[in-house]
Design a protein around this motif. Structure first.
Motif, PDB file in Angstrom:
ATOM      1  N   THR A 119       0.849  -1.181   0.000  1.00  6.36           N
ATOM      2  CA  THR A 119       0.000   0.000   0.000  1.00  6.36           C
ATOM      3  C   THR A 119       0.889   1.238   0.000  1.00  6.36           C
ATOM      4  OG1 THR A 119      -1.701  -1.159   1.244  1.00  6.36           O
ATOM      5  CG2 THR A 119      -1.802   1.235   1.256  1.00  6.36           C
ATOM      6  N   GLN A 129      -2.304   5.772  -1.326  1.00 11.32           N
ATOM      7  CA  GLN A 129      -3.448   4.864  -1.211  1.00 11.32           C
ATOM      8  C   GLN A 129      -3.914   4.765   0.234  1.00 11.32           C
ATOM      9  OE1 GLN A 129      -5.306   3.420  -3.716  1.00 11.32           O
ATOM     10  NE2 GLN A 129      -6.641   3.145  -1.961  1.00 11.32           N
ATOM     11  N   ARG A 130      -2.979   4.709   1.178  1.00  7.03           N
ATOM     12  CA  ARG A 130      -3.362   4.624   2.584  1.00  7.03           C
ATOM     13  C   ARG A 130      -4.107   5.896   2.998  1.00  7.03           C
ATOM     14  NH1 ARG A 130      -5.523   2.063   6.626  1.00  7.03           N
ATOM     15  NH2 ARG A 130      -4.786   2.774   8.639  1.00  7.03           N
ATOM     16  N   ASP A 156      -7.532   5.675   1.669  1.00 10.09           N
ATOM     17  CA  ASP A 156      -8.297   4.708   2.468  1.00 10.09           C
ATOM     18  C   ASP A 156      -8.757   5.336   3.788  1.00 10.09           C
ATOM     19  OD1 ASP A 156      -7.872   2.822   0.490  1.00 10.09           O
ATOM     20  OD2 ASP A 156      -6.282   1.758   1.595  1.00 10.09           O
ATOM     21  N   ALA A 201     -11.608   7.600   3.293  1.00 10.52           N
ATOM     22  CA  ALA A 201     -12.856   6.877   3.046  1.00 10.52           C
ATOM     23  C   ALA A 201     -13.443   6.309   4.333  1.00 10.52           C
ATOM     24  CB  ALA A 201     -12.611   5.752   2.047  1.00 10.52           C
ATOM     25  N   ILE A 202     -12.597   5.916   5.256  1.00  9.35           N
ATOM     26  CA  ILE A 202     -13.035   5.335   6.534  1.00  9.35           C
ATOM     27  C   ILE A 202     -13.572   6.401   7.486  1.00  9.35           C
ATOM     28  CG2 ILE A 202     -12.221   4.165   8.622  1.00  9.35           C
ATOM     29  CD1 ILE A 202     -10.086   2.807   6.842  1.00  9.35           C
TER      30      ILE A 202
END
Length: 115
Positions: free
Chosen positions: A3, A7-8, A11, A14-15
């Protein structure tokens, strides 16, 4: 699967909106902030290499061209920083972080403690 920092960060962004736990949201925001800073520093170094050898006058013109008022009194590092910042702020990672920070702020969660 590897990752990337970008990208992290995406992510985490999004969380974050789905998190009802303020402590968890703060942890997510802290991790995202570290990734944001890391990404910016990498891009700043790339921009510095890209403009290496460019005259200060051309750098000032470039900063002005991206909409930041600037004059020749700025040193080279400041000019590179301004150019990198304007480029970084348009990346998906930076945009995701900004949105995440706004979501957190609307819920009263912020990295800067209240005095």
């Amino acid at each position: 699967m590897v990752t990337t920092a970008t990208q992290r960060l995406l992510d985490l962004a999004a969380i974050a909106p789905a998190s009802d736990d303020e402590d968890l949201l703060l942890e997510l925001l802290e991790e995202a902030n570290a990734l944001y800073q890391q990404g910016f520093e990498i891009l700043r170094a790339v921009v510095a290499r890209r403009v290496d050898g460019t005259s200060p006058e051309v750098l000032v013109a470039a900063v002005n061209a991206v909409g930041l008022p600037c004059d020749a009194s700025r040193d080279r590092d400041e000019l590179v920083l301004l150019l990198a910042l304007t480029e970084w702020e348009m990346t998906p990672a930076a945009l995701a972080y900004s949105e995440m920070a706004e979501v957190a702020a609307r819920r009263g969660v912020c990295l800067v403690p209240e005095l």
